[in-house]
Design a protein around this motif. Structure first.
Motif, PDB file in Angstrom:
ATOM      1  N   ARG A 147       0.863  -1.180   0.000  1.00  0.00           N
ATOM      2  CA  ARG A 147       0.000   0.000   0.000  1.00  0.00           C
ATOM      3  C   ARG A 147       0.901   1.232   0.000  1.00  0.00           C
ATOM      4  O   ARG A 147       2.084   1.140   0.314  1.00  0.00           O
ATOM      5  CB  ARG A 147      -0.932  -0.021   1.218  1.00  0.00           C
ATOM      6  N   ASP A 148       0.334   2.388  -0.309  1.00  0.00           N
ATOM      7  CA  ASP A 148       1.135   3.621  -0.439  1.00  0.00           C
ATOM      8  C   ASP A 148       2.240   3.398  -1.467  1.00  0.00           C
ATOM      9  O   ASP A 148       3.380   3.856  -1.301  1.00  0.00           O
ATOM     10  CB  ASP A 148       1.800   4.034   0.899  1.00  0.00           C
ATOM     11  N   ALA A 149       1.897   2.692  -2.522  1.00  0.00           N
ATOM     12  CA  ALA A 149       2.945   2.252  -3.453  1.00  0.00           C
ATOM     13  C   ALA A 149       3.676   3.431  -4.096  1.00  0.00           C
ATOM     14  O   ALA A 149       4.887   3.355  -4.336  1.00  0.00           O
ATOM     15  CB  ALA A 149       2.342   1.335  -4.522  1.00  0.00           C
ATOM     16  N   ALA A 150       2.967   4.508  -4.371  1.00  0.00           N
ATOM     17  CA  ALA A 150       3.627   5.641  -5.024  1.00  0.00           C
ATOM     18  C   ALA A 150       4.679   6.258  -4.105  1.00  0.00           C
ATOM     19  O   ALA A 150       5.760   6.664  -4.559  1.00  0.00           O
ATOM     20  CB  ALA A 150       2.590   6.695  -5.433  1.00  0.00           C
ATOM     21  N   PRO A 167       0.038  -2.759  -6.548  1.00  0.00           N
ATOM     22  CA  PRO A 167      -0.374  -2.010  -5.360  1.00  0.00           C
ATOM     23  C   PRO A 167      -1.584  -2.663  -4.712  1.00  0.00           C
ATOM     24  O   PRO A 167      -2.392  -3.306  -5.389  1.00  0.00           O
ATOM     25  CB  PRO A 167      -0.757  -0.632  -5.914  1.00  0.00           C
TER      26      PRO A 167
END
Lengths: 239, 239, 239, 239, 239, 239
Positions: free
Chosen positions: C125-128, C142
């Motif tokens: 999660r929060d991949a960016a 993601p």
């Protein structure tokens, strides 16, 4: 008529789908993430809006000649023209990206009409052009074949499944670079409030972690000192 | 000897795989899209060329020591050297990307030889380097293991399946950011003509939609006025 | 205590996972590639480090309230704090990306602690945000839902499966734009040496291919002349 | 009111889904087989009846406590009581057998009410007991968890997808040991007639093949003699 | 030492996995069914016992020559000899049936040792012989290749995943023709009691449904009369 | 001309696919099992014969009208008539059971012609009738749609993939209730001999295990006493 309060929409634009998922998880909701969809352009701002749905079933060849679109009442075309501004157009493509759910012209029409975004658990054709629009869009992968090849539009604005998540018309849809989450309509306000609070704390934590603190005691803040630090930090940051 | 007319090639370079799929759909061809493949570099120009094929079967360990490539007649190596300039090299990897279909050196050799592009329904190794070549390439995902791990090259230029689509040597392969479509050889000219016409109309429609027109009556143009408008627009644009 | 020699680490940073896979293949090791994982940022330098593992099992609802993280001994949190600097944190998520394996805060903590990278056969999660860190990271896709939704951390630093590859603590993990490969610990030095040699030769071959040479006789160098040319080339390049 | 003629129903009971599929194929209908479903008891007679449908979407936890069945209007319960005698109850379970589509008590109720059969593209619980009922039933595999775990009944008797086939209420459903096929309502009579004719010929062919004849010239009967033989055989058999 | 009370074991032998799943569902446990496994012989009595587990990871070729079984301490062999009588042997095969989890000789040994059953989320070799044993067994499908081909036994009696369900040593495993369910150890007694009660009521309902009663008001018994009828029925039946 | 010795065929009829897989494993061959196929009738004797292959590619609609079978040279029909008695007919259906690989009439013709069996990694139509033939048959699952729906027969007796295993014409195919294995032609004699020896020992072991012996020291026979016992047992049994 939209029931989504402008403040709630604004708050949701500032939080992540990850944070929203955790808030939903605390309420026993574990399957609200639309699985397997990605943004066509991961750099777009967060998408927020109420769900307006389109349901596809598998196409039967004799019912889907290319001429079906001559009918102005065709559910796909009608759905595109009826979707309210500010809503998110959500398509149940039965997780099948072998044919397109829609293409550039229809998605552009949605943008021009003020729609907040589009999601399918299938794929879009003309994906590169759709990615360049201002309106955010989410799918599984690009797919060039016309939707008639696999999909027959059958219903507008009924409850659907999308990426193994339940979607009811009016649910609040939020999408970012991690994907798309579905907030049940009646929870939108409280989830928005809680997610904003959680985000503030996570920003504090991230700052501390970058400074070199261990996550133990900090995340979650079982160490009392961190609660004090956080209170001071909020004050200082005005959040 | 290539049977693909230069004008047909040029026309196909200006249209999208989505438009071609619709033209094929009108002729009852619903499975010509190579499913699940993406361009290694989505910014490359459209790939067009006649199919030259390589067929893999599952590798048997005793037949695939690393020394097999000492044989100049090995079908993979031979295929690379025999693929005609202007053709597209299409590999049947049985939709299995667990080992590479080819790597940077072989793909570079194809580019130097004037080949128009390469497609596999498996994966390439050295994918980042292949993406930087001028020649367009399409696969499912990167895959580092040598092809011998899973794939044994067995035949060159026979009919194959690729991504669940039938590919006959000489079929015309077109690839863009949506993926890769297979045009049966005997239809290439008429599909190219029709797709150019469709593209002209779609450009007109897109312009109208950006101007705020509804898609009803416009797309498809059941409203007579739009047909007149389109005729004038073509004249003005010289298309 | 790390057993990975600094020189071996340095050598492995200069070679590709593709080349390493071939060197492993020559030794009869065909399943060392972690299947289906991609870098969150394909432009990062090559990741090298010894495996430190975390094992997840499917989550049981009553054992995974959000409050489990109040326990400082929770295996996920403990794993993050115990992973040695220079190691690669490898997570067995049973190839299930429907919930996150970890998020931005934990991955940032690993970076701050000097860890060399992180791999899961699930999703982050929060991949960016993770993509923007300096530390390289690899996943399937993601995934926003909290790990508790699907995954219960159960063991730290035991042998695991990751992407259908066996991973033993201390194995040397190498990741680049093609994905991630697992080198058995006892082979790290010799694979590093051999891969450096192979890379030198492949660079020579690539140069020749760009100059227009056929791959026949050159790759592999069954033509004696090429062996001579290569010797001269090495000398000239000082490699 | 049933539109299925008794004679058509009777004819369809004597032919196979394989023969029906070929008759549909001749009319351009290639996707009418419900994929992946098997009979719970392969020895039952052929199932024939008009489709009465139930649509499931993914379950949302807060809407699916065990108490929902206290509501007599719950779509699943209502569907069971409303399905007309002689019909086939077809469930769209989104090809997900991880929770049951229905169990023994509901299926027994359908049988007692005179329903002709039941099909789901998910699974049944109490599968062994359902198999012992007289009424034929078809699913993907047994599945013990209550339907509420994954499925929320949302609509009765709307068009659905089932096993990747389109099913409209009133379509004629035929099931045998090969699985289940969907005949569009308007084609039922002509498909029944043609399938009876085809079956007669196939019985003749099977007899000849058992006698040792080659299939060449016989199947299909391009050899004129076989057409004469067949005419005589029909006469002799009174078919 | 077994903590499973004999009375609880006896009760569980008289109820179905479907009923148990509903009782677990009422407690918020939705993922306790081992997905995709079927009995090798669907006619066996219900299997009940405490979980004793074996964990496999993907096999590494150099660690898995056929000679590994010369080691009496090999975890697979050791697990077979250490599994307590009355327990159920549960194997985590990572849902991979491409190689066997075990074969006839090992399963026979378990039976002789008094083990209550065996489950894998992979496949067994010699499946027809295993089906003929008295001890119940459950798998995904038959699989002839030796386990060494894909699986390396690594741990005995640790928490595992099996068919996407969490399994802790000592959990109570129940298997019937619908498949296999995992009851958390601390819930075994109360689930057994509740399932016996539910079964009594379901038997009553089934009888009424066979007599022609509607399910509305009966299942669940929202109609007060049915509660009275049920009380009388219990009395009459002595249940 | 068959190269399979009658004695080798006879020996292979007495051993299991599981035992053959182990013998192949000892020679480094790990992928010779045709994955996912099951016998239509699990009670048939073991199938043994040399592979005669048919290759399908995805069907293109314009090339596959029902009239293609009027052509006596159609590869599917020709393959059926050309397959030698004693051979096994192996079909590469690209693991796609969505349409039939063949039906009852063609399979009956093979039986009448003396063919030893048939295998597809797709499905058969008329599966119940095929199961009742004397000749053994193996597939993934029943599939009613005519093969033309998905499959175009393109080649006879070329190397193929079947169920992810490589199959070369002349390889020796063995099938039993566990599935189907492919023995490379040059290994057939030695595998047959070794498998007979292994079977003898396994029968001895099974007897001992039923008598209550531990597998430790016995399987494999690291305990010297067992080797003596086995020698005596063989003598007594005359094996």
């Amino acid at each position: 008529m939209s029931k989504l309060k402008p403040q709630t929409r604004d708050k949701l634009k500032t939080v992540s789908t990850a944070t929203i998922c955790t808030a939903l998880y605390k309420r026993g909701l574990r399957n609200q993430m639309i699985q397997d969809v990605v943004p066509l352009d991961a750099k777009k701002p967060t998408m927020v809006g109420e769900a307006f749905t389109l349901r596809y079933i598998p196409a039967r060849e004799d019912l889907n000649p290319i001429t079906v679109f001559n009918d102005r009442g065709h559910p796909q075309r009608k759905g595109i023209e009826d979707c309210p501004p500010g809503a998110v157009f959500v398509i149940d493509s039965r997780r099948d990206p072998r044919a397109a759910s829609a293409g550039n012209i229809l998605v552009t029409r949605l943008q021009v009409r003020g729609v907040a975004g589009i999601v399918t658990d299938g794929g879009f054709r003309d994906a590169a052009e759709i990615a360049r629009l201002d309106m955010p869009s989410f799918h599984v992968r690009p797919s060039a074949p016309t939707n008639l090849t696999r999909h027959q539009a059958i219903d507008v604005n009924v409850p659907i499944g999308c990426g193994d998540a339940p979607v009811f018309p009016g649910d609040v849809i939020v999408g970012d670079s991690d994907g798309v989450v579905v907030i049940p309509a009646h929870l939108a306000d409280e989830i928005a409030d809680e997610a904003v609070e959680m985000t503030t704390f996570e920003d504090f934590v991230a700052e501390k972690v970058f400074e070199g603190r261990s996550i133990l005691g900090l995340y979650p803040p079982t160490d009392e000192n961190y609660r004090t630090d956080f209170a001071l930090w909020r004050k200082a940051k005005g959040r």
